[in-house]
Design a protein around this motif. Structure first.
Motif, mmCIF file in Angstrom:
data_model
loop_
_atom_site.group_PDB
_atom_site.id
_atom_site.type_symbol
_atom_site.label_atom_id
_atom_site.label_comp_id
_atom_site.label_asym_id
_atom_site.label_seq_id
_atom_site.Cartn_x
_atom_site.Cartn_y
_atom_site.Cartn_z
ATOM 1 N N THR A 79 0.858 -1.185 0.000
ATOM 2 C CA THR A 79 0.000 0.000 0.000
ATOM 3 C C THR A 79 0.887 1.224 0.000
ATOM 4 O O THR A 79 2.024 1.184 0.457
ATOM 5 N N GLY A 80 0.373 2.307 -0.520
ATOM 6 C CA GLY A 80 1.159 3.529 -0.605
ATOM 7 C C GLY A 80 1.928 3.589 -1.911
ATOM 8 O O GLY A 80 1.876 2.674 -2.728
ATOM 9 N N GLN A 81 2.629 4.678 -2.099
ATOM 10 C CA GLN A 81 3.367 4.902 -3.341
ATOM 11 C C GLN A 81 4.677 4.120 -3.325
ATOM 12 O O GLN A 81 5.539 4.381 -2.493
ATOM 13 N N PRO A 82 4.843 3.160 -4.236
ATOM 14 C CA PRO A 82 6.073 2.363 -4.242
ATOM 15 C C PRO A 82 7.204 3.068 -4.982
ATOM 16 O O PRO A 82 6.972 3.919 -5.839
ATOM 17 N N ARG A 83 8.418 2.692 -4.634
ATOM 18 C CA ARG A 83 9.582 3.163 -5.386
ATOM 19 C C ARG A 83 9.813 2.203 -6.543
ATOM 20 O O ARG A 83 9.519 1.017 -6.446
ATOM 21 N N LYS A 84 10.345 2.720 -7.620
ATOM 22 C CA LYS A 84 10.583 1.907 -8.813
ATOM 23 C C LYS A 84 11.446 0.682 -8.498
ATOM 24 O O LYS A 84 11.151 -0.429 -8.943
ATOM 25 N N ALA A 85 12.500 0.872 -7.721
ATOM 26 C CA ALA A 85 13.402 -0.233 -7.371
ATOM 27 C C ALA A 85 12.666 -1.331 -6.596
ATOM 28 O O ALA A 85 12.926 -2.525 -6.800
ATOM 29 N N ASP A 86 11.737 -0.942 -5.732
ATOM 30 C CA ASP A 86 10.967 -1.925 -4.961
ATOM 31 C C ASP A 86 10.038 -2.732 -5.864
ATOM 32 O O ASP A 86 9.849 -3.925 -5.671
ATOM 33 N N VAL A 87 9.452 -2.061 -6.852
ATOM 34 C CA VAL A 87 8.552 -2.752 -7.780
ATOM 35 C C VAL A 87 9.348 -3.759 -8.611
ATOM 36 O O VAL A 87 8.931 -4.906 -8.787
ATOM 37 N N ILE A 88 10.506 -3.354 -9.089
ATOM 38 C CA ILE A 88 11.342 -4.250 -9.885
ATOM 39 C C ILE A 88 11.778 -5.456 -9.045
ATOM 40 O O ILE A 88 11.750 -6.589 -9.516
ATOM 41 N N ALA A 89 12.133 -5.218 -7.795
ATOM 42 C CA ALA A 89 12.537 -6.320 -6.908
ATOM 43 C C ALA A 89 11.359 -7.268 -6.672
ATOM 44 O O ALA A 89 11.529 -8.489 -6.673
ATOM 45 N N ALA A 90 10.174 -6.731 -6.478
ATOM 46 C CA ALA A 90 8.989 -7.566 -6.260
ATOM 47 C C ALA A 90 8.665 -8.400 -7.509
ATOM 48 O O ALA A 90 8.219 -9.532 -7.403
ATOM 49 N N LEU A 91 8.893 -7.818 -8.674
ATOM 50 C CA LEU A 91 8.667 -8.555 -9.912
ATOM 51 C C LEU A 91 9.597 -9.757 -10.025
ATOM 52 O O LEU A 91 9.246 -10.759 -10.635
ATOM 53 N N GLY A 92 10.764 -9.657 -9.413
ATOM 54 C CA GLY A 92 11.709 -10.782 -9.412
ATOM 55 C C GLY A 92 11.113 -12.033 -8.828
ATOM 56 O O GLY A 92 11.462 -13.152 -9.227
#
Length: 132
Positions: free
Chosen positions: A116-129
């Protein structure tokens, strides 16, 4: 965003077994199956970033930009934005309590991460991993 690593576990839900992800934000059903089918948009070939937003949510606009950039950057990843006010059925089924809420789905449509909340780009990429 996307705090800690959730742990996958099998849950006996009566006649069927269901995979669930347990993370810092509680248990999230990974068997949302029909929920994604009624969206009317195809899921990503490798993963899907599902964003729940509302009209007057300022962080939702920034989240839309970040998720759109990541989806354009990573082949086979789609970004789907859902109006939380128009899709209260999904909001209730998936226990969305604030916007923006982002769910990361794998290729089969299972929820592998939630934030929840505004994610950082790096966090989204890591989660996609975890999803690909």
């Amino acid at each position: 965003m996307f705090p800690g690593r959730g742990t996958l576990q099998d849950v006996d839900t009566g006649p069927r077994r269901e995979r669930r992800v347990r993370g810092h934000e509680g248990e999230v059903s990974a068997a949302a199956g029909g929920a994604w089918a009624d969206l009317g948009v195809p899921l990503g070939e490798r993963a899907t970033l599902v964003q729940f937003s509302t009209a007057f949510c300022a962080p939702c606009r920034a989240t839309r930009r970040v998720l759109g950039e990541v989806a354009a950057l990573v082949p086979g990843v789609a970004h789907v934005e859902i109006d939380a006010e128009a899709r209260l059925d999904l909001v209730r089924r998936l226990d969305v309590v604030k916007t923006p809420t982002v769910l990361v789905l794998d290729a089969a449509g299972r929820i592998v991460r939630r934030a929840t909340g505004q994610p950082r780009k790096a966090d989204v990429i890591a989660a996609l991993g975890e999803a690909v």
